[in-house]
Scaffold this motif. Structure first.
Motif, short mmCIF file in Angstrom:
data_model
loop_
_atom_site.label_atom_id
_atom_site.label_comp_id
_atom_site.label_asym_id
_atom_site.label_seq_id
_atom_site.Cartn_x
_atom_site.Cartn_y
_atom_site.Cartn_z
N HIS A 56 0.83 -1.20 0.00
CA HIS A 56 0.00 0.00 0.00
C HIS A 56 0.87 1.26 0.00
CE1 HIS A 56 0.93 0.35 4.26
NE2 HIS A 56 0.37 -0.82 4.52
N ARG A 57 0.23 2.41 0.08
CA ARG A 57 0.95 3.67 -0.05
C ARG A 57 1.96 3.87 1.07
NH1 ARG A 57 -3.65 7.75 -0.10
NH2 ARG A 57 -1.90 9.20 0.15
N GLY A 58 1.67 3.38 2.27
CA GLY A 58 2.65 3.48 3.35
C GLY A 58 3.89 2.66 3.06
N HIS A 59 3.70 1.44 2.56
CA HIS A 59 4.85 0.61 2.18
C HIS A 59 5.67 1.29 1.08
CE1 HIS A 59 2.24 -3.06 3.45
NE2 HIS A 59 3.00 -2.67 4.45
N ARG A 60 4.98 1.89 0.14
CA ARG A 60 5.67 2.52 -0.98
C ARG A 60 6.54 3.68 -0.52
NH1 ARG A 60 2.24 1.69 -6.27
NH2 ARG A 60 1.16 -0.24 -5.74
N ARG A 61 6.04 4.45 0.46
CA ARG A 61 6.83 5.56 0.97
C ARG A 61 8.06 5.05 1.72
NH1 ARG A 61 4.54 10.03 5.19
NH2 ARG A 61 4.79 8.26 6.62
N LEU A 62 7.87 4.00 2.54
CA LEU A 62 9.00 3.39 3.25
C LEU A 62 10.06 2.91 2.26
CD1 LEU A 62 10.34 2.10 5.81
CD2 LEU A 62 8.92 0.09 5.36
N LEU A 63 9.63 2.22 1.21
CA LEU A 63 10.57 1.70 0.22
C LEU A 63 11.26 2.84 -0.52
CD1 LEU A 63 11.82 -0.65 -1.35
CD2 LEU A 63 9.83 -0.58 -2.87
N ALA A 64 10.51 3.89 -0.88
CA ALA A 64 11.12 5.02 -1.60
C ALA A 64 12.24 5.65 -0.78
CB ALA A 64 10.05 6.05 -1.95
N HIS A 65 12.04 5.77 0.52
CA HIS A 65 13.08 6.35 1.37
C HIS A 65 14.27 5.40 1.51
CE1 HIS A 65 9.94 9.18 3.41
NE2 HIS A 65 10.35 9.62 2.23
N ALA A 66 14.01 4.09 1.54
CA ALA A 66 15.12 3.13 1.58
C ALA A 66 15.92 3.18 0.28
CB ALA A 66 14.58 1.73 1.83
N VAL A 67 15.24 3.32 -0.84
CA VAL A 67 15.93 3.45 -2.13
C VAL A 67 16.79 4.71 -2.13
CG1 VAL A 67 15.60 3.84 -4.60
CG2 VAL A 67 14.24 2.10 -3.42
#
Length: 355
Positions: free
Chosen positions: A67-78
């Motif tokens: 979901h959108r929360g996971h996507r934000r977490l992943l974007a910051h990890a990237v």
């Protein structure tokens, strides 16, 4: 009822349908490879070569639904990884820890592990490490995991988790203890604030509840894609075919998160083609018989035989609640009306989606 599906104005074009289905199924044309390691499976982009024990920026989570929360977490990890010129590795688990600790719960799974791994790569991760979650990992302390178990597979230079993170034997490890451990090990630990929407935390739990409550459009908005399920086509009751449309009775695992009983517009995807469909969830109350999980779709633009084949069912729009009809004739009129809505607003021909 809004006049758009995830920002795409009705009626949908073929390109709209193609994009919605590819987003839903997390398709992106990536070539991936998978290799078994000690207690894990490493899935990477085909061009990424990651030796066991390589330095990386890591994010950890169940990632059910992406979901959108996971996507934000992943974007910051990237972003962490790009800043350090390191690969970004998403770490997840199979089975989901909650399935092992609490038992499999009906209607609980938004995505299978294979879809989570593919989606994480599509959204920017260079690799996905799927850890085998069993008794050994369940009883591993957070310290042992970060100092000994994980470095055998990938050596974290930074770790990013949600602020509600719990890990280790009995769930005793949390973000604070992870930060303290990171300081001792020279690992930067970042806690990602949970995404809020309308005063509520965006979570897989919330999305499951929305789906069970019939709020498909809201759930899809939080997923940032249409929800889909996967199942096998089996012989059904046979009533739908008599209305003049190919009908697929799709059996799905009991843990799959189906939306609430009702009629939906969407697609059945088979052999890389998405067929616009009117989809009924829940045994129609007009027909007597034992109550059981049920998914039946009337396909437009399809001819052939799907029996025994795996298909994906994409839920794009809620149409109406399930209700009994006083006669088969009135039921048929309702079915034809649903199909007509799909034909005029979604499409009447199969669309190639690839992969």
């Amino acid at each position: 009822m809004s006049e758009a599906i995830l920002g795409r104005t009705l009626p949908l074009t073929e390109e709209d349908s193609r994009a919605l289905c590819r987003d839903s199924l997390l398709l992106g044309g990536l070539e991936v490879s998978a290799v078994r390691l000690d207690g894990a499976t490493l899935v990477t982009r085909a061009a990424v070569h990651l030796a066991p024990g390589s330095d990386a920026c890591v994010c950890i989570g169940a990632f059910d639904g992406l979901h959108r929360g996971h996507r934000r977490l992943l974007a910051h990890a990237v972003a962490d990884a790009r800043e350090l010129s390191l690969p970004c590795v998403a770490v997840t688990f199979s089975p989901d820890p909650s399935d092992l600790l609490e038992g499999e719960t009906p209607l609980s799974r938004l995505l299978e592990v294979r879809d989570r791994a593919r989606g994480l790569l599509l959204l920017g991760a260079d690799a996905v490490l799927v850890l085998d979650f069993g008794e050994e990992l369940e009883h591993t302390s957070q310290e042992a995991f970060l100092r000994r178990m994980l470095p055998r597979l990938v050596r974290p230079r930074s770790v990013r988790v949600g602020t509600n993170f719990r890990f280790g034997d009995g769930g005793r490890g949390d973000l604070d203890s992870l930060r303290e451990l990171g300081k001792r090990e020279g690992i930067a630990v970042h806690g990602e604030e949970l995404l809020q929407e309308d005063g509520k935390t965006v979570s897989a739990t919330q999305i499951r509840a929305l789906l069970r409550d019939g709020q498909l459009e809201r759930a899809n908005a939080l997923l940032a894609r249409p929800h889909f399920v996967r199942g096998t086509v089996a012989h059904g009751r046979g009533e739908g075919t008599s209305f003049g449309f190919p009908t697929a009775n799709v059996q799905v695992p009991s843990v799959t998160c189906l939306p609430s009983d009702g009629v939906y517009a969407g697609y059945v995807v088979a052999d890389r083609t998405a067929y616009p469909s009117a989809i009924n969830v829940g045994a129609p109350p007009t027909f007597s018989g034992p109550r059981q999980s049920f998914l039946e779709a009337n396909l437009l633009g399809f001819s052939g035989d799907l029996y025994g084949r795996e298909v994906s069912v994409v839920f794009a729009r809620w149409l109406r609640a399930s209700r009994p009809f006083p006669s088969t004739e009135e039921l048929e009129r309702a079915v034809l009306s649903n199909v007509d809505w799909v034909r005029t607003q979604v499409g009447q021909h199969g669309v190639e989606v690839g992969e």
